[in-house]
Structures are given as C-alpha cells and as structure tokens.
Design a protein around this motif. Structure first.
Motif, PDB file in Angstrom:
ATOM      1  N   VAL A  21     -57.858  33.598  78.874  1.00 38.02           N
ATOM      2  CA  VAL A  21     -58.059  33.221  80.265  1.00 38.02           C
ATOM      3  C   VAL A  21     -56.726  32.901  80.887  1.00 38.02           C
ATOM      4  CG1 VAL A  21     -59.062  31.497  81.752  1.00 38.02           C
ATOM      5  CG2 VAL A  21     -60.313  32.337  79.809  1.00 38.02           C
ATOM      6  N   GLY A  23     -56.570  32.045  84.233  1.00 38.45           N
ATOM      7  CA  GLY A  23     -56.810  31.327  85.479  1.00 38.45           C
ATOM      8  C   GLY A  23     -58.245  30.835  85.441  1.00 38.45           C
ATOM      9  N   SER A  24     -58.446  29.551  85.768  1.00 36.44           N
ATOM     10  CA  SER A  24     -59.821  29.063  85.765  1.00 36.44           C
ATOM     11  C   SER A  24     -60.071  28.294  87.040  1.00 36.44           C
ATOM     12  CB  SER A  24     -60.089  28.174  84.563  1.00 36.44           C
ATOM     13  OG  SER A  24     -58.914  27.920  83.855  1.00 36.44           O
ATOM     14  N   CYS A  37     -60.605  14.713  82.871  1.00 37.52           N
ATOM     15  CA  CYS A  37     -59.337  15.343  82.564  1.00 37.52           C
ATOM     16  C   CYS A  37     -59.536  16.734  81.974  1.00 37.52           C
ATOM     17  CB  CYS A  37     -58.555  14.496  81.557  1.00 37.52           C
ATOM     18  SG  CYS A  37     -58.007  12.951  82.258  1.00 37.52           S
ATOM     19  N   PHE A  38     -58.636  17.624  82.292  1.00 34.73           N
ATOM     20  CA  PHE A  38     -58.650  18.970  81.742  1.00 34.73           C
ATOM     21  C   PHE A  38     -57.294  19.252  81.130  1.00 34.73           C
ATOM     22  CE2 PHE A  38     -62.636  20.432  83.417  1.00 34.73           C
ATOM     23  CZ  PHE A  38     -62.852  19.611  84.503  1.00 34.73           C
ATOM     24  N   TYR A  39     -57.298  20.028  80.060  1.00 38.41           N
ATOM     25  CA  TYR A  39     -56.069  20.300  79.328  1.00 38.41           C
ATOM     26  C   TYR A  39     -55.854  21.800  79.228  1.00 38.41           C
ATOM     27  CZ  TYR A  39     -57.340  15.618  77.780  1.00 38.41           C
ATOM     28  OH  TYR A  39     -57.717  14.304  77.742  1.00 38.41           O
ATOM     29  N   GLU A  40     -54.598  22.198  79.184  1.00 39.71           N
ATOM     30  CA  GLU A  40     -54.316  23.619  78.982  1.00 39.71           C
ATOM     31  C   GLU A  40     -53.003  23.769  78.243  1.00 39.71           C
ATOM     32  OE1 GLU A  40     -55.625  26.117  81.872  1.00 39.71           O
ATOM     33  OE2 GLU A  40     -54.729  27.897  80.986  1.00 39.71           O
ATOM     34  N   ASP A  41     -52.999  24.694  77.295  1.00 39.02           N
ATOM     35  CA  ASP A  41     -51.772  24.981  76.542  1.00 39.02           C
ATOM     36  C   ASP A  41     -50.995  26.039  77.290  1.00 39.02           C
ATOM     37  OD1 ASP A  41     -53.813  24.883  73.606  1.00 39.02           O
ATOM     38  OD2 ASP A  41     -52.595  23.290  74.481  1.00 39.02           O
ATOM     39  N   THR A  94     -49.273  21.150  75.669  1.00 42.01           N
ATOM     40  CA  THR A  94     -50.532  20.910  76.371  1.00 42.01           C
ATOM     41  C   THR A  94     -50.269  20.146  77.655  1.00 42.01           C
ATOM     42  OG1 THR A  94     -51.591  20.714  74.226  1.00 42.01           O
ATOM     43  CG2 THR A  94     -52.848  19.975  76.122  1.00 42.01           C
TER      44      THR A  94
ATOM     45  N   SER B  39     -58.543  32.216  72.105  1.00 42.81           N
ATOM     46  CA  SER B  39     -58.319  30.937  72.775  1.00 42.81           C
ATOM     47  C   SER B  39     -58.676  31.060  74.241  1.00 42.81           C
ATOM     48  CB  SER B  39     -56.873  30.502  72.618  1.00 42.81           C
ATOM     49  OG  SER B  39     -56.040  31.317  73.398  1.00 42.81           O
ATOM     50  N   ALA B  41     -58.326  29.215  77.522  1.00 45.19           N
ATOM     51  CA  ALA B  41     -57.230  28.288  77.731  1.00 45.19           C
ATOM     52  C   ALA B  41     -57.633  26.874  78.134  1.00 45.19           C
ATOM     53  CB  ALA B  41     -56.282  28.872  78.753  1.00 45.19           C
ATOM     54  N   LEU B  42     -58.557  26.730  79.094  1.00 46.77           N
ATOM     55  CA  LEU B  42     -58.808  25.390  79.628  1.00 46.77           C
ATOM     56  C   LEU B  42     -59.803  24.649  78.737  1.00 46.77           C
ATOM     57  CD1 LEU B  42     -58.049  24.001  82.411  1.00 46.77           C
ATOM     58  CD2 LEU B  42     -60.405  24.375  82.968  1.00 46.77           C
ATOM     59  N   TYR B  43     -59.510  23.378  78.423  1.00 51.25           N
ATOM     60  CA  TYR B  43     -60.498  22.629  77.655  1.00 51.25           C
ATOM     61  C   TYR B  43     -60.597  21.202  78.170  1.00 51.25           C
ATOM     62  CZ  TYR B  43     -56.499  20.934  74.858  1.00 51.25           C
ATOM     63  OH  TYR B  43     -55.315  20.390  74.443  1.00 51.25           O
ATOM     64  N   PHE B  44     -61.683  20.523  77.780  1.00 46.07           N
ATOM     65  CA  PHE B  44     -61.905  19.137  78.161  1.00 46.07           C
ATOM     66  C   PHE B  44     -62.683  18.464  77.033  1.00 46.07           C
ATOM     67  CE2 PHE B  44     -66.347  19.840  79.218  1.00 46.07           C
ATOM     68  CZ  PHE B  44     -66.364  21.166  79.588  1.00 46.07           C
ATOM     69  N   ASP B 146     -64.699  28.867  79.813  1.00 50.72           N
ATOM     70  CA  ASP B 146     -64.208  29.858  80.759  1.00 50.72           C
ATOM     71  C   ASP B 146     -65.409  30.466  81.463  1.00 50.72           C
ATOM     72  OD1 ASP B 146     -63.241  33.253  80.341  1.00 50.72           O
ATOM     73  OD2 ASP B 146     -62.861  31.943  82.039  1.00 50.72           O
TER      74      ASP B 146
END
Lengths: 302, 239
Positions: A21, A23-24, A37-41, A94, B39, B41-44, B146
C-alpha cells in the motif's frame, strides 16, 4: 520461454505491488476523550503527505500530531478543522500520527485522513526503461495527474457537504422536537393558570383543602391527647364521633397500633376495638361507619 | 517519432531478455520472500473487545476491497509475533440503511470485498474474536489495514496481461476508469444535494407551520382564558 517466464514474474510482481500500500485514506469515528494513533513504516527519502478533515461532531476540530521514529514531533496542531502536511522522511522507521479528542467531553467526531507515502506504483512493473515517454504517453500521464487532483477535490467537497448535511439534519430534528414541546408546554401552562386562579376564588372543598381541613381540625380539638402506638398527637377533634373517625383514620394511615380514645379529663371514653397491626388499606370492610378515608373527613363548620 | 521510439523499445526489450537470464532466480527468490510477509503499510493497535469501525461514503456499484493482517504482542520477546494461528477477526459491513451486507469471521489474515448497491455511508467494523483468550494477556493487537475503493481496486498489470494491451492502451484504460469514477461520484453528489435540499426545505416548512400554529394556539388560549374567567367571576358575583 523467457517471455512466458518474464510474464509470470511480471504478474507476480504486480500482485505483490498490489499488496504494497502506498497511500491510505480512512474515515473513522473518534469518541470523546479518546485518542487514535496510526503507524507506518517509511523508508528514508520518501515524500509523504498527511491530510485530514473533521467531518462531523461538535466544533469540527481535532488535535493532530505526527512523530518520527525518534519521537520527535514533526507536526503538531491543536483544534484544527482541516490541514495538509507534506514532509520527506529523514529516517528509516515507524512514523506515528495521532488524532486526539481529549478536549471534548461529550461529542464524537468523525475524522477523515489521507496518508500518501511516495508515488503511485508504476503501471508497468519493468520500469527500468531506457527511452523517454512518447508524447502520447506523457499526455496520458499529465491527464492522469489532473484527474487524480479532481478526485481529491471531489473527496474534500463531499466531506464538506456531509458536514453541512449533518448540521441541517440536526437542525431539522431539533426544530421538530422543540415545536411539539413548546406547544404542549403552552397548553399545560395556560390550563393550569386558569385552574389556579379559580382555586383562589373558590371555597368549595377540593381534595387539597380537605386534607388541609383534616389537619387543622386535628389541631383545633378539645381533647388533650390521642396517642396511637408510638405517635403522640397533642390535639384532637371536637366531637366524639369525629374523634373516633380521626383515630381510625390516622391509625389506618399509619398502619400500626390500635387506638384508645380518651376524653378531655383523660377518662377512658370507649375502649374501641383494639386492632393489631393494620395495613393502611386493609380492614376497611370491618369498619361499619368508619369507612370514610381521612381525606373525606369533613369538619363541623360546613 | 512514434516508429523510432517503437524500435528503441523493441531493442531494449531484447537487451532485457539477456539480462533476465541472470536475474530471474534472484528476482524469484526476492518475490518469494516478499510474498511470505506481504506488508500492508498502515497499522494501528486494537484492544481485546474493542470494535473499530471505518466509514466509507461511496456511490452505488462501487467495488471495495479490504485487506488486513494481525499481529499479537509477545511479552517474552517484547515484540510483535509475525503471525499467530487461532487469532481471528470478525468483519461486519453495514450498508447506509444499517442492513448487514457482510458478517464473517476471518483468520489472522483476511481479504474481504463487496460492491455497494445503494449510495451512501457504509460502515466496516472489525473486532477480534480470538479462540484462545490467554493469548491476549498482553492486551495489544496490531492490525494492518488497507481499504481500496473504486478504481483503486483495479489491478492494471493483470488487466494488461489478460487483455494483451500495449502500454498506451493500458494508460488510456486507466484514464477511462478514473473518469468513470468521477462521473459516479458526481452523480452521487447530485443525489446528496437533493437530499440536503429536501432536508432544508422540510426544516423551513416546519418552522413556518410551527410559528403559525403557535400564534394560533396563543390567541385561542388567551380568548378561552378570558371567557372562562369572566364567566367564573360572574358566577361568583365578583364582577
């Protein structure tokens, strides 16, 4: 053979890219006093954009905070309705961004955000091309970029329209409830005004005046004491009949103890039926002439 | 200019064929390794009984594909495990009329897809439904998510391979899909604006009727009060 193998690899690579992905955009509900909260590598050197907009709720504002892998704050804004922030990732790791509704006590907020990382995946996986794009292809690319921005504007317009629409629907329901409520209040107040005014000028015995009369009769009496169980009553009614009525009624009201009637000189007038513990509603059938409830007791001067 | 570029393109094609011989196994290995851990990408983070809902406001006949992956916090190693069997997520999707379109249990990794039949706000809710509650002693579950909507769901290289399109044809196909998406969104916009207008007009009507009714009630109750009290006082011989 190479061709088919290459095709297979291309398809596999394409499938993989679709799993990647880049772009979200999400719309979620943020309850009051909550933080999400949201995380992205992200890899170093990638250009990223974070856009958010509050769709519904309260004053349409939210706190937003963006941190890099070392917890350094890159972007922090309090109570913002809409904003857009672009940055280039300086470190690998991250990245975290949080939306907070902790300043609000009872409004839920709906927040939309769009986090774009890097560019779109290329249409063709074998993008190690040695030739420049043709005129047609570059025209296609520019049209594609223009349409992407059209879609982006459409999204923001849709969100603003959703905001306006939710406000209008709230207003509609509030107007409906308020108009019905006010009509009812108006009628109730006008009727009770008339009733109250009438009661000032009227000397008919209503329930209220009857109850008041009963207690005042108790206090105007000539008998000195009328004890019922544990309840001493230092006043009594004017006549014996009334005394009995009173005693029976008050005993019934209090639901316990029997009663003995004593005259003004404390002589035992009539050892009236000693009752055990009576309930306030019970034993009414036993009493012949004493079946008038206390509220119906009439004083002598009528 | 077009034919010249075409020739260069074919030449580079052949050259790539040669290089491919050496890099095919390397590419295959990379792909294989990457396939094992796709993967998103976005996670929570999500709690044990917590339900997370996302809203998608979409026009009708739009396809939505959602992919998720879960990871459990491992207290011993102090990090998230790559994958845990027995961990499940329950996915519920409601349409704008709050009717359930999809309500299914998936494993620790899942992919759900649906096509909207009515335009409006669809709600996608996820909550964990793990079979072994003891796993949750740490309390944190990481969910990679996603959600792709509309033309983002199209897989262009696959379409190119299936329909045997050239690059230009593929680009034009992508533009056509985008324009179709814009058209659908504008249609939906027209429908929404109509609803908004109806709501506003209904509010306007209600305010108008209520103010007329209130004035009427006021006048009527005033007259009734006066007449009633007048007759009452006359009966009481006070007037």
């Amino acid at each position: 053979m190479f061709r088919s193998l290459r095709l297979l690899l291309q398809v596999l690579w394409a499938q993989l890219l679709c799993g990647w992905v880049l772009g979200s955009e999400l719309t979620f509900e943020l309850p009051d006093n909550a933080k999400q909260c949201f995380y992205e590598d992200i890899i170093v050197g990638t250009k990223c954009t974070l856009e958010f907009q509050v769709v519904t709720g309260g004053h349409y504002d939210v706190d937003c905070r963006l941190e890099d892998p070392d917890s350094t704050t890159l972007y922090k804004e309090m109570k913002k309705q809409y904003d857009s922030f672009t940055f280039t990732a300086a470190k690998n790791g991250t990245y975290k961004f949080c939306f907070s509704n902790e300043f609000s006590t009872f409004t839920h907020k709906t927040v939309y955000f769009d986090f774009q990382v890097g560019d779109d995946p290329p249409l063709f996986p074998n993008e190690n091309r040695v030739t420049a794009l043709t005129q047609m292809e570059s025209a296609c690319v520019s049209i594609h970029e223009a349409l992407k921005s059209v879609i982006d504007y459409q999204t923001h317009f849709r969100l603003r329209e959703a905001q306006g629409r939710s406000r209008a629907e709230d207003l509609n329901t509030r107007v409906a409830f308020w108009s019905i409520g006010e009509a009812i209040i108006l009628l109730v107040v006008s009727i009770s005004q008339v009733v109250l005014l009438r009661s000032f000028f009227s000397d008919k015995k209503t329930t209220m005046t009857r109850i008041l009369g009963f207690f005042s009769d108790l206090c105007d009496g000539k008998l000195s004491a009328l004890t019922l169980g544990d309840i001493p009553c230092p006043f009594g009614p004017t006549s014996f009949f009334q005394a009995r009525l009173t005693a029976a009624a008050v005993a019934r009201r209090h639901g316990r103890g029997g009663f003995l009637l004593f005259g003004p000189q404390k002589q035992n007038i009539e050892p009236v039926k000693r009752r055990g513990n009576m309930t306030s509603e019970g034993n009414r059938a036993d009493e012949g002439e004493e079946d008038t409830p206390a509220a119906e007791f009439r004083s002598d001067d009528q | 200019m077009w034919t010249k570029d075409r020739r260069t393109f074919e030449a580079s094609d052949r050259q790539q064929g040669g290089d491919m011989m050496l890099s095919v196994p390397a590419a295959a290995v990379t792909l294989l390794v990457a396939w094992i851990h796709p993967s998103y990408a976005l996670y929570f983070h999500i709690g044990e009984t917590e339900k997370k809902c996302f809203i998608e406001e979409i026009p009708d006949e739009t396809m939505v594909i959602g992919k998720y992956r879960t990871q459990l916090w491992d207290k011993q190693t102090g990090s998230f495990l790559p994958s845990t069997p027995g961990l499940g997520m329950h996915v519920e999707i409601k349409d704008p009329d709050t009717k359930m379109i999809l309500s299914r249990q998936y494993g620790s990794e899942g992919r759900f897809t649906f096509t909207s039949h009515t335009p409006g706000e669809h709600q996608i809710c996820l909550h964990s439904n793990s079979t072994k509650m003891a796993l949750f002693a740490g309390g944190k579950l990481r969910v990679h998510l996603d959600i792709q909507v509309g033309e983002h769901t199209n897989n262009y290289p696959e379409i190119a391979a299936k329909d045997k399109l050239t690059e230009l044809q593929l680009r034009v196909r992508q533009l056509l899909d985008q324009v179709e998406q814009i058209q659908k969104e504008q249609n939906y916009q027209r429908y929404r604006e109509e609803r908004f207008r109806m709501t506003s007009e209904s509010t306007n009507q209600r305010v108008l009727w209520w103010s007329i009714a209130q004035t009427f009630i006021l006048i009527v109750t005033g007259i009734w009060q006066m007449r009633h009290l007048k007759s009452f006082f006359e009966a009481k011989k006070l007037v």
